[in-house]
Design a protein around this motif. Structure first.
Motif, short mmCIF file in Angstrom:
data_model
loop_
_atom_site.label_atom_id
_atom_site.label_comp_id
_atom_site.label_asym_id
_atom_site.label_seq_id
_atom_site.Cartn_x
_atom_site.Cartn_y
_atom_site.Cartn_z
N GLU A 168 33.63 29.22 49.47
CA GLU A 168 34.82 29.19 50.33
C GLU A 168 35.36 30.61 50.54
O GLU A 168 35.88 30.93 51.61
N LYS A 169 35.23 31.45 49.51
CA LYS A 169 35.68 32.84 49.65
C LYS A 169 34.81 33.57 50.67
O LYS A 169 35.32 34.34 51.49
N PHE A 170 33.51 33.33 50.65
CA PHE A 170 32.63 33.92 51.65
C PHE A 170 32.98 33.41 53.04
O PHE A 170 32.96 34.16 54.02
N ARG A 193 32.60 39.91 45.24
CA ARG A 193 31.38 40.06 44.44
C ARG A 193 31.63 40.78 43.12
O ARG A 193 31.06 40.42 42.08
N LEU A 194 32.46 41.80 43.15
CA LEU A 194 32.65 42.65 41.98
C LEU A 194 33.14 41.91 40.74
O LEU A 194 32.59 42.09 39.66
N PRO A 195 34.18 41.05 40.83
CA PRO A 195 34.66 40.39 39.61
C PRO A 195 33.60 39.55 38.91
O PRO A 195 33.56 39.51 37.68
N MET A 196 32.72 38.91 39.68
CA MET A 196 31.66 38.11 39.05
C MET A 196 30.70 39.00 38.28
O MET A 196 30.22 38.63 37.21
N MET A 245 36.21 43.19 51.84
CA MET A 245 36.53 41.85 51.35
C MET A 245 35.35 41.25 50.59
O MET A 245 35.52 40.62 49.54
N LEU A 246 34.14 41.45 51.11
CA LEU A 246 32.95 40.93 50.43
C LEU A 246 32.80 41.58 49.06
O LEU A 246 32.54 40.90 48.06
N LEU A 253 22.34 34.44 50.64
CA LEU A 253 23.44 33.48 50.64
C LEU A 253 24.75 34.18 50.99
O LEU A 253 25.53 33.69 51.82
N MET A 254 25.01 35.34 50.38
CA MET A 254 26.25 36.06 50.65
C MET A 254 26.35 36.48 52.11
O MET A 254 27.38 36.28 52.76
#
Length: 304
Positions: free
Chosen positions: A110-112, A137-140, A132-133, A184-185
Protein backbone atom coordinates in the motif's frame (compact mmCIF):
# COMPACT_ATOMS: atom_id res chain seq x y z
CA UNK A 1 11.83 5.84 28.90
CA UNK A 2 13.54 3.66 31.54
CA UNK A 3 15.29 0.58 30.18
CA UNK A 4 16.74 -1.71 32.88
CA UNK A 5 17.41 1.25 35.11
CA UNK A 6 18.99 3.24 32.32
CA UNK A 7 18.25 6.65 30.91
CA UNK A 8 14.97 8.01 32.17
CA UNK A 9 14.27 10.27 29.22
CA UNK A 10 15.70 11.08 25.82
CA UNK A 11 14.90 12.96 22.62
CA UNK A 12 14.62 10.91 19.44
CA UNK A 13 16.16 12.98 16.62
CA UNK A 14 16.34 9.91 14.36
CA UNK A 15 14.10 7.24 15.87
CA UNK A 16 15.88 4.24 14.41
CA UNK A 17 19.45 5.23 15.12
CA UNK A 18 18.78 6.72 18.55
CA UNK A 19 16.78 3.68 19.62
CA UNK A 20 19.50 1.30 18.51
CA UNK A 21 22.29 3.29 20.14
CA UNK A 22 20.38 3.32 23.41
CA UNK A 23 19.58 -0.36 23.33
CA UNK A 24 23.07 -1.34 22.18
CA UNK A 25 24.32 -0.30 25.59
CA UNK A 26 22.01 -2.75 27.34
CA UNK A 27 22.44 -6.48 27.77
CA UNK A 28 18.87 -6.98 26.65
CA UNK A 29 19.58 -5.56 23.17
CA UNK A 30 19.20 -8.93 21.42
CA UNK A 31 15.80 -9.42 23.06
CA UNK A 32 14.38 -5.91 22.87
CA UNK A 33 15.87 -4.49 19.67
CA UNK A 34 13.65 -6.19 17.05
CA UNK A 35 10.43 -4.88 18.60
CA UNK A 36 11.92 -1.47 19.40
CA UNK A 37 13.32 -1.06 15.89
CA UNK A 38 9.95 -2.01 14.41
CA UNK A 39 8.24 0.73 16.42
CA UNK A 40 10.94 3.21 15.45
CA UNK A 41 10.66 2.17 11.81
CA UNK A 42 6.93 2.78 11.83
CA UNK A 43 7.56 6.23 13.32
CA UNK A 44 10.21 6.94 10.70
CA UNK A 45 8.05 5.76 7.82
CA UNK A 46 5.12 7.88 8.93
CA UNK A 47 7.35 10.92 8.47
CA UNK A 48 8.25 10.06 4.90
CA UNK A 49 5.11 10.37 2.70
CA UNK A 50 5.77 14.07 2.04
CA UNK A 51 9.14 14.86 0.43
CA UNK A 52 10.03 17.64 2.87
CA UNK A 53 9.94 15.10 5.69
CA UNK A 54 12.40 12.62 4.21
CA UNK A 55 15.17 11.70 6.61
CA UNK A 56 18.74 12.81 6.05
CA UNK A 57 19.75 9.15 6.17
CA UNK A 58 17.63 8.59 3.06
CA UNK A 59 19.69 11.12 1.12
CA UNK A 60 22.93 9.56 2.24
CA UNK A 61 21.66 6.16 1.16
CA UNK A 62 20.78 7.49 -2.29
CA UNK A 63 24.47 8.01 -2.97
CA UNK A 64 26.30 6.14 -0.25
CA UNK A 65 29.98 5.29 -0.62
CA UNK A 66 30.63 1.56 -0.64
CA UNK A 67 33.64 0.36 1.33
CA UNK A 68 34.89 -3.13 0.57
CA UNK A 69 37.33 -3.32 3.47
CA UNK A 70 36.29 -5.53 6.36
CA UNK A 71 37.66 -7.53 9.26
CA UNK A 72 36.44 -10.71 10.95
CA UNK A 73 33.17 -9.86 12.61
CA UNK A 74 30.98 -10.97 15.46
CA UNK A 75 28.48 -13.76 15.72
CA UNK A 76 25.19 -13.40 13.89
CA UNK A 77 22.83 -11.28 15.94
CA UNK A 78 25.55 -9.09 17.45
CA UNK A 79 26.12 -5.58 16.14
CA UNK A 80 29.67 -4.85 15.03
CA UNK A 81 31.25 -2.15 12.86
CA UNK A 82 33.44 -4.89 11.36
CA UNK A 83 30.80 -7.55 10.69
CA UNK A 84 31.31 -9.98 7.83
CA UNK A 85 28.37 -11.20 5.73
CA UNK A 86 28.40 -14.87 4.76
CA UNK A 87 26.86 -16.34 1.62
CA UNK A 88 24.13 -18.12 3.60
CA UNK A 89 23.28 -14.89 5.42
CA UNK A 90 23.12 -12.99 2.14
CA UNK A 91 20.71 -15.55 0.72
CA UNK A 92 18.59 -15.46 3.86
CA UNK A 93 18.42 -11.66 3.71
CA UNK A 94 17.51 -11.56 0.01
CA UNK A 95 14.80 -14.21 0.25
CA UNK A 96 13.39 -13.00 3.59
CA UNK A 97 13.04 -9.41 2.40
CA UNK A 98 11.42 -10.53 -0.85
CA UNK A 99 8.94 -12.63 1.15
CA UNK A 100 8.17 -9.67 3.43
CA UNK A 101 7.39 -7.53 0.37
CA UNK A 102 5.28 -10.22 -1.30
CA UNK A 103 3.31 -10.87 1.88
CA UNK A 104 2.73 -7.14 2.36
CA UNK A 105 4.41 -6.97 5.76
CA UNK A 106 3.65 -3.67 7.43
CA UNK A 107 1.39 -2.62 4.56
CA UNK A 108 4.43 -2.32 2.28
CA UNK A 109 2.49 -2.71 -0.95
CA UNK A 110 0.00 0.00 0.00
CA UNK A 111 2.93 2.33 0.67
CA UNK A 112 4.27 1.65 -2.82
CA UNK A 113 0.80 2.28 -4.20
CA UNK A 114 0.76 5.69 -2.52
CA UNK A 115 4.01 6.57 -4.27
CA UNK A 116 2.40 5.64 -7.57
CA UNK A 117 -0.72 7.66 -6.78
CA UNK A 118 1.44 10.69 -6.00
CA UNK A 119 2.23 10.95 -9.72
CA UNK A 120 -1.17 12.62 -10.09
CA UNK A 121 -0.02 15.52 -7.91
CA UNK A 122 1.39 18.21 -10.23
CA UNK A 123 3.42 19.63 -7.34
CA UNK A 124 5.46 16.44 -6.92
CA UNK A 125 8.37 15.74 -9.25
CA UNK A 126 10.18 12.51 -10.01
CA UNK A 127 12.71 13.61 -7.37
CA UNK A 128 9.97 13.73 -4.75
CA UNK A 129 8.62 10.33 -5.76
CA UNK A 130 12.09 8.77 -5.75
CA UNK A 131 12.68 10.12 -2.25
CA UNK A 132 9.36 8.67 -1.13
CA UNK A 133 10.41 5.22 -2.37
CA UNK A 134 13.72 5.45 -0.51
CA UNK A 135 11.85 6.56 2.61
CA UNK A 136 9.82 3.34 2.47
CA UNK A 137 12.68 1.00 1.64
CA UNK A 138 15.28 2.25 4.10
CA UNK A 139 13.54 1.39 7.41
CA UNK A 140 13.09 -2.24 6.35
CA UNK A 141 16.79 -2.51 5.56
CA UNK A 142 17.79 -0.95 8.87
CA UNK A 143 15.46 -3.32 10.68
CA UNK A 144 16.85 -6.36 8.87
CA UNK A 145 20.64 -5.99 9.02
CA UNK A 146 21.26 -6.31 12.81
CA UNK A 147 20.27 -9.98 12.46
CA UNK A 148 23.48 -10.45 10.47
CA UNK A 149 25.72 -8.53 12.85
CA UNK A 150 25.58 -5.08 11.21
CA UNK A 151 24.77 -1.87 13.03
CA UNK A 152 21.52 -0.18 11.90
CA UNK A 153 23.41 3.00 11.01
CA UNK A 154 24.57 4.59 7.76
CA UNK A 155 28.02 3.03 8.16
CA UNK A 156 26.56 -0.39 8.93
CA UNK A 157 24.27 -0.20 5.91
CA UNK A 158 27.12 0.86 3.61
CA UNK A 159 29.25 -2.08 4.75
CA UNK A 160 26.33 -4.51 4.46
CA UNK A 161 25.43 -3.35 0.93
CA UNK A 162 29.04 -3.54 -0.24
CA UNK A 163 29.41 -7.12 0.98
CA UNK A 164 25.98 -8.15 -0.30
CA UNK A 165 26.83 -6.76 -3.74
CA UNK A 166 30.08 -8.72 -3.90
CA UNK A 167 28.44 -11.98 -2.82
CA UNK A 168 25.52 -11.49 -5.22
CA UNK A 169 27.95 -11.13 -8.13
CA UNK A 170 28.86 -14.80 -7.60
CA UNK A 171 25.47 -16.23 -6.61
CA UNK A 172 22.61 -16.35 -9.12
CA UNK A 173 20.05 -17.32 -6.48
CA UNK A 174 20.75 -14.19 -4.45
CA UNK A 175 20.70 -12.00 -7.57
CA UNK A 176 17.36 -13.48 -8.62
CA UNK A 177 15.75 -12.70 -5.24
CA UNK A 178 17.13 -9.15 -5.23
CA UNK A 179 15.95 -8.55 -8.80
CA UNK A 180 12.47 -9.86 -7.99
CA UNK A 181 12.23 -7.46 -5.05
CA UNK A 182 13.26 -4.49 -7.19
CA UNK A 183 10.76 -5.55 -9.88
CA UNK A 184 7.99 -5.54 -7.30
CA UNK A 185 8.99 -2.12 -5.94
CA UNK A 186 9.29 -0.45 -9.33
CA UNK A 187 6.09 -1.93 -10.72
CA UNK A 188 4.00 -1.00 -7.67
CA UNK A 189 5.59 2.38 -6.95
CA UNK A 190 5.99 3.62 -10.52
CA UNK A 191 3.88 1.33 -12.69
CA UNK A 192 6.84 0.52 -14.92
CA UNK A 193 6.12 -1.92 -17.73
CA UNK A 194 8.87 -4.28 -18.83
CA UNK A 195 7.40 -4.46 -22.34
CA UNK A 196 7.25 -0.70 -22.98
CA UNK A 197 9.00 1.01 -25.90
CA UNK A 198 11.27 2.84 -23.45
CA UNK A 199 12.21 -0.43 -21.78
CA UNK A 200 13.48 -1.81 -25.07
CA UNK A 201 15.95 1.08 -25.33
CA UNK A 202 17.47 0.48 -21.90
CA UNK A 203 20.63 -1.69 -21.93
CA UNK A 204 20.17 -5.13 -20.41
CA UNK A 205 23.75 -6.43 -20.36
CA UNK A 206 26.52 -5.58 -17.91
CA UNK A 207 28.54 -4.16 -20.80
CA UNK A 208 25.66 -1.93 -21.92
CA UNK A 209 24.91 -0.59 -18.44
CA UNK A 210 28.63 -0.12 -17.78
CA UNK A 211 29.08 1.98 -20.93
CA UNK A 212 26.09 4.20 -20.11
CA UNK A 213 27.07 4.63 -16.46
CA UNK A 214 30.56 5.71 -17.53
CA UNK A 215 29.04 8.22 -19.94
CA UNK A 216 26.86 9.66 -17.17
CA UNK A 217 29.82 9.70 -14.77
CA UNK A 218 31.91 11.62 -17.32
CA UNK A 219 29.15 14.23 -17.63
CA UNK A 220 28.99 14.54 -13.82
CA UNK A 221 32.78 14.97 -13.62
CA UNK A 222 32.93 17.62 -16.33
CA UNK A 223 34.26 21.02 -15.24
CA UNK A 224 31.12 22.77 -16.50
CA UNK A 225 28.78 20.64 -14.41
CA UNK A 226 30.92 20.74 -11.27
CA UNK A 227 31.13 24.52 -11.59
CA UNK A 228 27.34 24.66 -11.98
CA UNK A 229 26.97 22.62 -8.80
CA UNK A 230 29.34 24.92 -6.89
CA UNK A 231 27.46 28.00 -8.11
CA UNK A 232 23.88 26.75 -7.63
CA UNK A 233 24.28 24.87 -4.36
CA UNK A 234 26.96 27.12 -2.94
CA UNK A 235 24.77 30.19 -3.37
CA UNK A 236 21.87 28.72 -1.40
CA UNK A 237 21.00 30.70 1.72
CA UNK A 238 19.87 27.65 3.65
CA UNK A 239 22.36 25.52 5.53
CA UNK A 240 19.88 22.65 5.89
CA UNK A 241 21.56 19.55 4.46
CA UNK A 242 18.31 17.93 3.36
CA UNK A 243 17.25 20.98 1.36
CA UNK A 244 20.68 21.34 -0.20
CA UNK A 245 20.77 17.69 -1.25
CA UNK A 246 17.30 17.94 -2.69
CA UNK A 247 18.45 20.97 -4.71
CA UNK A 248 21.44 18.95 -5.89
CA UNK A 249 19.19 16.15 -7.13
CA UNK A 250 17.14 18.78 -8.97
CA UNK A 251 20.12 19.48 -11.22
CA UNK A 252 21.66 16.01 -11.13
CA UNK A 253 18.68 14.04 -12.43
CA UNK A 254 18.17 16.34 -15.47
CA UNK A 255 21.85 15.78 -16.31
CA UNK A 256 21.28 12.03 -16.20
CA UNK A 257 18.21 12.44 -18.39
CA UNK A 258 20.11 14.51 -20.96
CA UNK A 259 22.68 11.73 -21.35
CA UNK A 260 20.02 9.03 -21.51
CA UNK A 261 18.13 11.01 -24.17
CA UNK A 262 21.09 10.57 -26.53
CA UNK A 263 20.23 6.87 -26.45
CA UNK A 264 16.48 7.47 -26.91
CA UNK A 265 15.81 6.79 -23.24
CA UNK A 266 13.60 9.75 -22.42
CA UNK A 267 11.80 11.49 -19.58
CA UNK A 268 10.96 10.29 -16.10
CA UNK A 269 10.00 6.80 -17.27
CA UNK A 270 13.31 6.38 -19.08
CA UNK A 271 15.27 7.56 -16.05
CA UNK A 272 13.40 5.17 -13.75
CA UNK A 273 13.87 2.25 -16.13
CA UNK A 274 17.59 2.92 -16.23
CA UNK A 275 17.73 3.09 -12.42
CA UNK A 276 16.04 -0.30 -12.43
CA UNK A 277 18.62 -1.68 -14.87
CA UNK A 278 21.48 -0.36 -12.77
CA UNK A 279 20.19 -2.04 -9.60
CA UNK A 280 20.62 -5.42 -11.31
CA UNK A 281 24.22 -4.70 -12.24
CA UNK A 282 25.64 -2.90 -9.18
CA UNK A 283 27.61 -6.03 -8.35
CA UNK A 284 29.92 -5.10 -11.24
CA UNK A 285 32.95 -3.27 -9.79
CA UNK A 286 33.39 -1.01 -12.83
CA UNK A 287 29.78 0.17 -12.64
CA UNK A 288 29.92 0.67 -8.89
CA UNK A 289 33.27 2.47 -8.95
CA UNK A 290 32.30 4.80 -11.80
CA UNK A 291 29.05 5.75 -10.06
CA UNK A 292 30.68 6.30 -6.69
CA UNK A 293 33.63 8.31 -8.03
CA UNK A 294 31.30 10.69 -9.86
CA UNK A 295 28.89 10.96 -6.92
CA UNK A 296 31.66 11.76 -4.44
CA UNK A 297 33.04 14.49 -6.73
CA UNK A 298 29.61 16.09 -7.18
CA UNK A 299 28.82 16.02 -3.45
CA UNK A 300 32.23 17.53 -2.72
CA UNK A 301 31.58 20.33 -5.22
CA UNK A 302 28.26 20.96 -3.49
CA UNK A 303 29.95 21.19 -0.12
CA UNK A 304 28.11 18.13 1.12
Amino acid sequence: RRVHGGVSSFRIHNPIIMACKLLAQRRAFHLLAPRFIKVASNTFTSLCPQPNHVSKVTFRTYACTFSTSSKPGQQTGSSSPHAVLTQSQALDYATSLLKAYEENEGGMLEKFDRVRASARDPNLSIIDRWQMLLGIRLPMQLQAIPKYGFEPTQEGLNSFNAQLSKIASEDEGIRTAIEARWDLMFSRAFGLQVNSVQHEKVPKTVEGVRALIKEIAAAMLSDSFLNQVKLDIGSMSTTDTVERRKALLAILIPLHQSVLARHEIRGDEGWLLFQRAVTDKMYDPEIRDAAMQATIAVFKAAGL
